[in-house]
Motif scaffolding. Structure first.
Motif, mmCIF file in Angstrom:
data_model
loop_
_atom_site.group_PDB
_atom_site.id
_atom_site.type_symbol
_atom_site.label_atom_id
_atom_site.label_comp_id
_atom_site.label_asym_id
_atom_site.label_seq_id
_atom_site.Cartn_x
_atom_site.Cartn_y
_atom_site.Cartn_z
ATOM 1 N N MET A 17 0.799 -1.095 -0.026
ATOM 2 C CA MET A 17 -0.080 0.038 0.025
ATOM 3 C C MET A 17 0.142 1.648 -0.342
ATOM 4 N N ASP A 18 2.127 0.869 -0.833
ATOM 5 C CA ASP A 18 2.991 2.609 -1.271
ATOM 6 C C ASP A 18 2.644 2.727 -2.067
ATOM 7 N N LYS A 19 2.245 3.775 -2.306
ATOM 8 C CA LYS A 19 2.648 4.716 -3.286
ATOM 9 C C LYS A 19 3.385 4.320 -4.733
ATOM 10 N N ASP A 20 4.524 5.159 -3.590
ATOM 11 C CA ASP A 20 5.737 5.063 -4.921
ATOM 12 C C ASP A 20 5.809 3.717 -4.990
ATOM 13 N N LYS A 21 6.334 2.575 -4.487
ATOM 14 C CA LYS A 21 6.346 1.608 -4.985
ATOM 15 C C LYS A 21 5.298 1.259 -6.540
ATOM 16 N N ILE A 22 4.551 1.189 -5.732
ATOM 17 C CA ILE A 22 3.239 0.967 -6.599
ATOM 18 C C ILE A 22 3.243 1.059 -8.399
ATOM 19 N N MET A 23 4.084 2.567 -8.369
ATOM 20 C CA MET A 23 3.892 3.854 -9.137
ATOM 21 C C MET A 23 5.275 3.347 -9.599
ATOM 22 N N VAL A 79 -3.834 -7.955 4.111
ATOM 23 C CA VAL A 79 -4.662 -6.422 4.036
ATOM 24 C C VAL A 79 -5.389 -6.437 5.991
ATOM 25 N N LYS A 80 -5.821 -7.488 6.352
ATOM 26 C CA LYS A 80 -5.966 -7.556 7.566
ATOM 27 C C LYS A 80 -7.804 -7.589 7.799
ATOM 28 N N GLN A 81 -8.272 -7.737 6.683
ATOM 29 C CA GLN A 81 -9.874 -7.410 6.294
ATOM 30 C C GLN A 81 -9.826 -5.620 6.961
ATOM 31 N N ASP A 82 -9.349 -5.404 6.244
ATOM 32 C CA ASP A 82 -9.780 -3.849 6.110
ATOM 33 C C ASP A 82 -10.348 -3.791 4.434
ATOM 34 N N GLY A 88 -11.570 -1.019 3.034
ATOM 35 C CA GLY A 88 -10.965 -0.167 1.958
ATOM 36 C C GLY A 88 -9.766 -0.728 1.142
ATOM 37 N N LYS A 89 -8.936 -1.167 2.090
ATOM 38 C CA LYS A 89 -7.990 -1.814 0.981
ATOM 39 C C LYS A 89 -8.276 -2.820 0.009
ATOM 40 N N GLU A 90 -9.051 -3.734 0.949
ATOM 41 C CA GLU A 90 -9.995 -4.606 -0.332
ATOM 42 C C GLU A 90 -10.076 -4.447 -1.535
ATOM 43 N N LYS A 91 -10.743 -3.172 -1.475
ATOM 44 C CA LYS A 91 -11.540 -2.439 -2.879
ATOM 45 C C LYS A 91 -10.788 -1.796 -3.340
ATOM 46 N N VAL A 92 -9.913 -1.010 -2.845
ATOM 47 C CA VAL A 92 -8.462 -0.575 -3.275
ATOM 48 C C VAL A 92 -7.551 -1.728 -4.280
ATOM 49 N N GLY A 93 -7.552 -2.705 -3.625
ATOM 50 C CA GLY A 93 -7.084 -3.723 -4.445
ATOM 51 C C GLY A 93 -7.452 -4.225 -5.700
ATOM 52 N N ALA A 94 -9.009 -4.237 -5.321
ATOM 53 C CA ALA A 94 -9.723 -4.948 -6.221
ATOM 54 C C ALA A 94 -9.145 -3.596 -8.325
ATOM 55 N N VAL A 137 -7.056 7.430 -14.136
ATOM 56 C CA VAL A 137 -7.391 7.135 -12.662
ATOM 57 C C VAL A 137 -6.648 7.506 -12.082
ATOM 58 N N LEU A 138 -7.705 7.480 -10.669
ATOM 59 C CA LEU A 138 -6.581 7.745 -9.548
ATOM 60 C C LEU A 138 -7.351 6.684 -8.007
ATOM 61 N N ILE A 139 -6.601 6.379 -7.696
ATOM 62 C CA ILE A 139 -6.960 6.007 -6.236
ATOM 63 C C ILE A 139 -5.956 5.874 -5.221
ATOM 64 N N ASN A 140 -7.481 6.490 -4.352
ATOM 65 C CA ASN A 140 -6.922 6.971 -2.823
ATOM 66 C C ASN A 140 -6.450 5.859 -1.847
ATOM 67 N N LEU A 141 -5.070 5.281 -1.648
ATOM 68 C CA LEU A 141 -4.562 3.783 -0.401
ATOM 69 C C LEU A 141 -4.970 4.538 0.667
#
Length: 527
Positions: free
Chosen positions: A292-298, A330-333, A335-341, A476-480
């Motif tokens: 969930m690190d923006k810089d690494k993902i990009m 992501v410990k069943q978060d 929000g993070k599950e949907k970001v992953g999707a 596309v914009l995705i808020n982590l």
């Protein structure tokens, strides 16, 4: 007939004064074919006959579910016979594991999928065999065997078969069975021909030149140029894989070959440039998404898509059969599950969804906890697919029932919100998020066929990129993060229009003010 229907449609459009808009609809939707892979561990998917094993008829019965989800293709783990539940390390490559069904049931599944416009990919790993395979049994201790050079031995007497990956010479199964495993000599000319014949058979089982009964491609498991870095089977790209792939493409040029890089730190570019593979797996993007690190993902996305040759592709995934479940990571978060999707489905490449990922199934690794290396260690992320809120409903594929601690600590529970039944009617569920994002791809063809271009921004948590094709762009914009973020994105040309998500910021001349809620996604069309 199709051409006549097209002419009639254009005539009606012309009469209504709508020729331009009708042509646009034909071009933007009908001609753009999406590919979204559903990676299924079939033993755990759906049990059609009550023997606790997921099977081929079970997959066929659930094709409606998969098409409603929006996936277009199925990637199955190996079907061939093996003592191991995952069917890697085979004892007979030509035989379908009887717990999955018969050859007739397999052909019925393939033909039904093709009638529906779906594709089927088969997972293959022919570089290893168990002690039960005829090549092993006949050549062991028998230098005069016709199969002596089919197997790698470390001694002249042929009583020391060479070890496999991780320097293993045998493996204990979850059920207590232990089998010796060894390496096949992929450079033996007879082995090369055997593989050509074997793979070709699955392309066209009845050899009639009609591929309605054949697979649409293969996943090549643990593919390497120097197998297991031993220095004994080298230059495999050139001497084994290219001849094999050339043969398969000569039979059916439309197939796709996907390779799993044995080195998960690799971008897989050499597989595309040297081994004639069509697709590789974007492991670096997958690993970055879990941080969930923006810089690494990009950064990893930039490198991955920049270096992938035109005409090839990366398979974008967040889960597979070899790693702990994303929802566990992501410990069943929610929000993070949907970001992953969103990251899985909106970046470039070919998306792959691992069965159960779409409902947030759980599963961690047992590595190092129970008896060292065993095939049981990955059972927690290969559990029975959760169809209903009652975990004991018919069809649950509990092949691992009462077999060890992985059963005693199973994450499959009743009434915990993790099932198709519990999520289907909830518009905010993870399942319906996947459906909405897949539907969005079909509505916005740039999300299928567009290239990838990252967009710099000042936020620490917003991943931003364009999907581009010619002059057309989608943003596309995705808020982590859980916090709302405000930022401004310069738009050099065109006017942005939001097509997914919500935004309260205003458009100013060549600049869009963005307000993006926590763990949310926005997609913009720029015209």
């Amino acid at each position: 007939m199709k051409g006549l229907q097209h002419i009639l449609l254009l005539t009606l459009c012309w009469a209504a004064g709508m020729l331009t808009s009708c042509q646009k609809k034909q071009t933007d939707t009908d001609s753009v074919k999406d590919e979204i892979i559903y990676h299924v561990f079939q033993r755990s998917f759906f049990d059609s006959n009550g023997d606790q094993h997921g099977d081929l008829p079970g997959i066929q019965q659930k094709l409606d579910y998969l098409q409603d989800l929006g996936v277009t293709s199925i990637l199955m783990t190996p079907l061939y016979e093996s003592v191991y539940y995952h069917n890697y390390y085979s004892s007979a490559f030509e035989k379908i594991d009887s717990t999955y069904g018969t050859k007739e049931e397999y052909l019925s599944l393939v033909k039904e999928m093709h009638k529906r416009g779906m594709k089927l990919y088969m997972d293959m790993e022919t570089q290893y065999v168990t002690e039960d395979h005829p090549w092993y049994t006949d050549s062991y201790g028998n230098p005069s065997s016709p199969y002596s050079d089919y197997i790698l031995y470390d001694d002249k007497e042929q009583r020391k078969p060479s070890t496999i990956v991780f320097d293993l010479y045998d493996l204990r199964g979850y059920d207590g069975q232990r089998r010796k495993i060894t390496t096949v000599n992929l450079l033996n000319k007879n082995v090369i021909q055997y593989n050509k014949d074997l793979f070709a058979y699955w392309l066209d089982p009845n050899q009639d030149g009609n591929f309605d009964d054949g697979v649409d491609g293969f996943r090549l498991d643990h593919m390497m140029d120097d197998l297991d870095n031993k220095g004994r089977l080298t230059n495999l790209f050139k001497d084994f894989w290219v001849p094999l792939i050339d043969t398969l493409k000569s039979i059916n040029p439309k197939i796709h070959i996907m390779a799993e890089q044995a080195d998960w730190g690799s971008y897989g570019i050499d597989y595309l440039t040297k081994a004639k593979v069509d697709w590789v797996f974007a492991f670096r993007i997958q690993q970055a998404i879990r941080t969930m690190d923006k810089d690494k993902i990009m950064a990893y996305a930039d490198t991955t898509f920049r270096d992938t040759p035109e005409g090839n592709n990366q398979i974008i995934f967040i889960e597979n059969h070899d790693i702990p479940r994303f929802s566990t990571a992501v410990k069943q978060d929610k929000g993070k599950e949907k970001v992953g999707a969103a990251l899985n489905l909106l970046m470039a490449g070919v998306p792959s969804i691992y069965y159960g990922q779409e409902i947030g199934m759980l599963g961690d690794s047992f590595f190092g906890k129970y008896g060292g290396i065993t095939d049981a260690n990955e059972i927690p992320y290969r559990e029975a697919f959760e169809w209903t809120k009652d975990k004991d409903s018919p069809g649950m594929a509990y092949w691992y029932r009462d077999s060890g601690p992985w059963w005693e600590t199973s994450t499959v529970k009743s009434n915990d919100g993790i099932s198709v039944e519990e999520q289907a009617s909830d518009p905010n569920s993870l399942l319906n998020t996947y459906k909405a994002l897949i539907k969005l791809r079909k509505q916005e063809p740039l999300l299928i066929q567009g290239g990838y271009q990252s967009i710099p921004n000042d936020s620490k948590s917003v991943v931003s990129f364009y999907r581009t094709k010619g002059p057309k762009k989608a943003m596309v914009l995705i808020n982590l993060s859980a916090d709302a973020v405000n930022l401004e994105i310069p738009i050099a040309e065109g006017v942005p229009k939001i097509v997914y998500g919500q935004n309260t910021g205003e458009w100013k001349n060549k600049q869009q003010a963005i307000s993006i809620a926590g763990y949310s996604t926005q997609v913009w069309s720029i015209n």
